[in-house]
Design an enzyme around this catalytic site. Structure first.
Site, PDB file in Angstrom:
ATOM      1  N   HIS A   1     104.311 -20.025 -11.600  1.00 17.40           N
ATOM      2  CA  HIS A   1     104.778 -18.656 -11.332  1.00 17.40           C
ATOM      3  C   HIS A   1     103.747 -17.633 -11.835  1.00 17.40           C
ATOM      4  CE1 HIS A   1     108.821 -20.762 -11.885  1.00 17.40           C
ATOM      5  NE2 HIS A   1     108.923 -20.279 -10.667  1.00 17.40           N
TER       6      HIS A   1
ATOM      7  N   GLN B   1     108.992 -23.631   2.912  1.00 18.45           N
ATOM      8  CA  GLN B   1     109.531 -22.297   2.608  1.00 18.45           C
ATOM      9  C   GLN B   1     108.506 -21.211   2.960  1.00 18.45           C
ATOM     10  OE1 GLN B   1     111.797 -21.245  -1.117  1.00 18.45           O
ATOM     11  NE2 GLN B   1     109.813 -20.489  -1.751  1.00 18.45           N
TER      12      GLN B   1
HETATM   13  P1  AMP Z   1     111.018 -20.784  -7.774  1.00 17.18           P
HETATM   14  O1  AMP Z   1     111.246 -20.020  -9.025  1.00 17.18           O
HETATM   15  O2  AMP Z   1     110.957 -22.265  -7.961  1.00 17.18           O
HETATM   16  O3  AMP Z   1     111.896 -20.348  -6.639  1.00 17.18           O
HETATM   17  O4  AMP Z   1     109.540 -20.407  -7.312  1.00 17.18           O
HETATM   18  C1  AMP Z   1     109.131 -19.072  -7.144  1.00 17.18           C
HETATM   19  C2  AMP Z   1     107.763 -19.068  -6.502  1.00 17.18           C
HETATM   20  O5  AMP Z   1     106.847 -19.773  -7.349  1.00 17.18           O
HETATM   21  C3  AMP Z   1     107.735 -19.783  -5.133  1.00 17.18           C
HETATM   22  O6  AMP Z   1     106.868 -19.055  -4.268  1.00 17.18           O
HETATM   23  C4  AMP Z   1     107.162 -21.119  -5.484  1.00 17.18           C
HETATM   24  O7  AMP Z   1     106.511 -21.747  -4.408  1.00 17.18           O
HETATM   25  C5  AMP Z   1     106.166 -20.748  -6.576  1.00 17.18           C
HETATM   26  N1  AMP Z   1     105.826 -21.912  -7.393  1.00 17.18           N
HETATM   27  C6  AMP Z   1     106.687 -22.781  -7.983  1.00 17.18           C
HETATM   28  N2  AMP Z   1     106.011 -23.779  -8.589  1.00 17.18           N
HETATM   29  C7  AMP Z   1     104.700 -23.540  -8.370  1.00 17.18           C
HETATM   30  C8  AMP Z   1     103.489 -24.214  -8.734  1.00 17.18           C
HETATM   31  N3  AMP Z   1     103.507 -25.338  -9.430  1.00 17.18           N
HETATM   32  N4  AMP Z   1     102.316 -23.676  -8.345  1.00 17.18           N
HETATM   33  C9  AMP Z   1     102.295 -22.528  -7.613  1.00 17.18           C
HETATM   34  N5  AMP Z   1     103.394 -21.851  -7.245  1.00 17.18           N
HETATM   35  C10 AMP Z   1     104.577 -22.348  -7.610  1.00 17.18           C
END
Ligand code: AMP
Length: 281
Positions: free
Chosen positions: A37, A153
């Site tokens: 994030h 997504q």
């Molecule tokens: P989430 O909180 O899991 O809904 O993720 C929020 C955003 O962070 C989304 O755009 C995810 O794709 C991105 N995200 C989650 N994990 C990672 C990661 N390991 N590397 C890069 N972006 C991430």
């Protein structure tokens, strides 16, 4: 960093920011923040004058109540991390604020939701798109940052912004990984020590198939992946697909596409993890 809980307040505040001619970069999240994030926040910081992050655990994107209930929540730590990254605003609305009715809109994703996550998590993308579209309409960012980890997504959000003429540029960001290759995820903290060790298999297998993709058929690769997970008692393969990067259609032969990504979902104990690797583009 300002913490704002209501739609009205964040709208009024950002209207003033836009009046000053400042560009707004936006990072939507469900909290329990990690380096993945934070890498999105850093990209937004580089490319925009003003950075907004949202934390909202979206109940309508979960198709299992138990998954929603156990989703990690660490708001105090999240606030500290966002402060350290010099995020300007945290939009942290309540469920009633974001979802006065708990119904998801129904979107036409042009078939992008027929495969992988869409197939295994019924209603998931309508839930995601309902909230992301709402957030875009509230925040009105110039740019919004999404991780490649959630590849399907990312493609679906790109489509809805085009279909609904939302004036936001979707910026894809690389997946950030742990030292052993496991893609960072808020859900990783729910893994036991032995499950955490097993979870590293996911990226090991993906790296291996990237090496083999030039020499083996798609069927051979699929059989290899299935055999690797059959060996494990803790890590169960839910799906593994080799798909076109734009249509997300599963491929039967390499010649069907020039832009190919392998995507997988694996259940490790009670935790469902997803990951992917670009094979060629
Ligand atoms: P989430 O909180 O899991 O809904 O993720 C929020 C955003 O962070 C989304 O755009 C995810 O794709 C991105 N995200 C989650 N994990 C990672 C990661 N390991 N590397 C890069 N972006 C991430």
């Amino acid at each position: 960093m300002l913490i704002i809980n209501t739609i009205e307040e964040v709208r009024n505040h950002l209207a003033k920011i836009r009046e000053k001619g400042l560009s707004v970069g936006f990072v939507p999240t469900m909290g329990a923040l990690h380096e993945g994030h934070l890498s999105l926040i850093r990209e937004a910081r580089k490319e925009n004058d003003y950075v907004v992050c949202s934390i909202f655990i979206n109940p309508i994107q979960f198709n299992k109540k138990s998954d929603l209930e156990k989703y990690p929540r660490n708001i105090e730590t999240d606030i500290n991390l966002l402060n350290d990254e010099k995020c300007d605003v945290l939009f942290y609305p309540s469920e009633v604020e974001m979802l006065p009715t708990t119904k998801a809109e129904t979107f036409d994703f042009g078939g992008l939701d027929q495969f992988m996550e869409g197939k295994f998590r019924s209603g998931h993308f309508n839930g995601v798109a309902t909230i992301v579209k709402k957030l875009f309409e509230i925040i009105e960012p110039q740019r919004a940052y999404f991780g490649m980890k959630d590849y399907q997504q990312l493609v679906i959000i790109h489509k809805i912004t085009k279909d609904h003429n939302l004036p936001v540029e979707i910026i894809p960001c690389h997946t950030i990984r742990e030292e052993d290759g496991l893609a960072m995820s808020s859900r990783n903290q729910l893994l036991s020590k032995s499950e955490r060790k097993q979870a590293a298999t996911i990226f090991k297998v993906l790296k291996m198939i990237k090496i083999h993709s030039g020499f083996s058929t798609i069927n051979e690769i699929k059989e290899y992946v299935e055999s690797q997970f059959r060996k494990s008692k803790t890590a169960k393969l839910e799906y593994f697909e080799i798909v076109d990067m734009y249509s997300l259609k599963p491929l039967k032969a390499w010649a069907e596409s020039n832009n190919v990504i392998a995507c997988t979902a694996v259940q490790v104990g009670n935790v469902r993890l997803i990951d992917n690797i670009i094979l060629f583009s």
